[in-house]
Write a protein that holds these residues in place. Sequence first.
Motif, PDB file in Angstrom:
ATOM      1  N   TYR A  48      44.388  32.019  56.204  1.00 28.34           N
ATOM      2  CA  TYR A  48      42.803  32.036  56.702  1.00 28.34           C
ATOM      3  C   TYR A  48      41.856  31.237  55.913  1.00 28.34           C
ATOM      4  O   TYR A  48      42.395  30.342  55.322  1.00 28.34           O
ATOM      5  N   THR A  49      40.751  31.196  56.228  1.00 29.83           N
ATOM      6  CA  THR A  49      39.731  30.244  55.476  1.00 29.83           C
ATOM      7  C   THR A  49      38.659  30.445  55.319  1.00 29.83           C
ATOM      8  O   THR A  49      38.628  31.458  56.122  1.00 29.83           O
ATOM      9  N   PHE A  50      37.999  30.671  54.077  1.00 31.40           N
ATOM     10  CA  PHE A  50      36.893  31.113  53.965  1.00 31.40           C
ATOM     11  C   PHE A  50      35.464  30.622  54.382  1.00 31.40           C
ATOM     12  O   PHE A  50      35.883  29.527  54.904  1.00 31.40           O
ATOM     13  N   GLY A  51      34.618  31.381  55.136  1.00 36.22           N
ATOM     14  CA  GLY A  51      33.355  30.224  55.784  1.00 36.22           C
ATOM     15  C   GLY A  51      32.737  29.487  54.412  1.00 36.22           C
ATOM     16  O   GLY A  51      32.920  30.466  53.049  1.00 36.22           O
ATOM     17  N   GLU A  52      31.798  28.754  54.620  1.00 40.49           N
ATOM     18  CA  GLU A  52      31.122  28.018  53.848  1.00 40.49           C
ATOM     19  C   GLU A  52      29.793  28.471  52.906  1.00 40.49           C
ATOM     20  O   GLU A  52      30.058  30.055  53.630  1.00 40.49           O
ATOM     21  N   GLY A  53      30.755  28.463  52.335  1.00 42.34           N
ATOM     22  CA  GLY A  53      29.501  29.312  50.536  1.00 42.34           C
ATOM     23  C   GLY A  53      30.408  30.034  50.290  1.00 42.34           C
ATOM     24  O   GLY A  53      29.927  30.839  49.085  1.00 42.34           O
ATOM     25  N   VAL A  54      31.361  30.637  50.802  1.00 46.01           N
ATOM     26  CA  VAL A  54      31.984  31.448  50.537  1.00 46.01           C
ATOM     27  C   VAL A  54      33.363  31.516  49.217  1.00 46.01           C
ATOM     28  O   VAL A  54      34.032  30.636  49.258  1.00 46.01           O
ATOM     29  N   SER A  55      33.647  31.801  48.037  1.00 46.27           N
ATOM     30  CA  SER A  55      33.683  31.037  47.124  1.00 46.27           C
ATOM     31  C   SER A  55      35.528  32.352  46.680  1.00 46.27           C
ATOM     32  O   SER A  55      34.884  33.298  46.866  1.00 46.27           O
ATOM     33  N   PRO A  56      36.468  31.927  47.321  1.00 51.40           N
ATOM     34  CA  PRO A  56      37.382  32.320  46.996  1.00 51.40           C
ATOM     35  C   PRO A  56      38.030  33.002  45.312  1.00 51.40           C
ATOM     36  O   PRO A  56      38.950  34.452  45.451  1.00 51.40           O
ATOM     37  N   ASP A  57      37.351  32.405  44.533  1.00 51.72           N
ATOM     38  CA  ASP A  57      37.332  32.657  43.099  1.00 51.72           C
ATOM     39  C   ASP A  57      36.975  34.034  42.858  1.00 51.72           C
ATOM     40  O   ASP A  57      37.168  34.783  42.157  1.00 51.72           O
ATOM     41  N   ASN A  58      35.236  34.333  43.856  1.00 49.83           N
ATOM     42  CA  ASN A  58      35.148  36.135  44.164  1.00 49.83           C
ATOM     43  C   ASN A  58      36.118  37.316  44.853  1.00 49.83           C
ATOM     44  O   ASN A  58      35.701  38.651  44.232  1.00 49.83           O
ATOM     45  N   TYR A  59      37.182  36.588  45.030  1.00 48.44           N
ATOM     46  CA  TYR A  59      38.207  38.077  45.641  1.00 48.44           C
ATOM     47  C   TYR A  59      40.036  37.419  45.008  1.00 48.44           C
ATOM     48  O   TYR A  59      40.036  36.499  45.055  1.00 48.44           O
ATOM     49  N   GLU A  60      40.600  39.075  44.958  1.00 51.01           N
ATOM     50  CA  GLU A  60      41.800  38.763  44.417  1.00 51.01           C
ATOM     51  C   GLU A  60      41.913  39.158  46.049  1.00 51.01           C
ATOM     52  O   GLU A  60      42.714  40.420  46.544  1.00 51.01           O
ATOM     53  N   VAL A  61      43.254  38.140  46.618  1.00 51.39           N
ATOM     54  CA  VAL A  61      43.559  38.011  47.890  1.00 51.39           C
ATOM     55  C   VAL A  61      45.281  38.087  47.326  1.00 51.39           C
ATOM     56  O   VAL A  61      46.187  37.780  47.029  1.00 51.39           O
ATOM     57  N   SER A  62      45.649  39.731  48.719  1.00 49.16           N
ATOM     58  CA  SER A  62      47.092  40.068  48.384  1.00 49.16           C
ATOM     59  C   SER A  62      47.127  39.609  50.077  1.00 49.16           C
ATOM     60  O   SER A  62      46.454  40.221  50.677  1.00 49.16           O
TER      61      SER A  62
END
Length: 181
Positions: A48-62
């Motif tokens: 998966y890839t977050f879109g432009e301007g989205v920070s993965p640090d804002n989510y806890e990904v499982s």
Amino acid sequence: ASSEKVYDGRPLENNLVETEGLLDNEPVSFDVTGSQTEVGSSANTFEYTFGEGVSPDNYEVSKEEGILTVTEAEITLVCPSGENVIKIYDGVALNPAAIAIVDGPVAATVEYKVGEEEWSTTAPSLNKVGTEIVNVRATAPNHAEKSCMYVLTVTPPDGVVVKIIGHTETFTYDGTEKSIH
């Protein structure tokens, strides 16, 4: 996501990825690469890839990958029966064959066994009065083995009497050798 199907020679793929907790305006894209063609199971892998301007640090990904499972297909095996396995002796061999039908891009192998003989891909024949029990098995890659059995029967002709002149003996034909003493 997980998926299951019976073998058909084509790859099993499931591109469905479910997400929870993403804000509606924050895009994410997925590259699903999982695939299973032969009988068995494997992970339905994806990146998966977050879109432009989205920070993965804002989510806890499982990340949870599904399982792709392909199960064995069935073989349709038709054993000879009825008038194909019984006849009156006429000097011509009785030798019907079984038919196996499979799905997918493979062919079935049909093998025969009579008594203690080895398995053979040649259908047995009976060219004398008597009976033979024939065991049959059909196999194919990614298919469950199938088996059946039939009985070959050759009967003596009715009313045929073999008369040997020179001695006084009369025999009713039964397919066996006779001698006069």
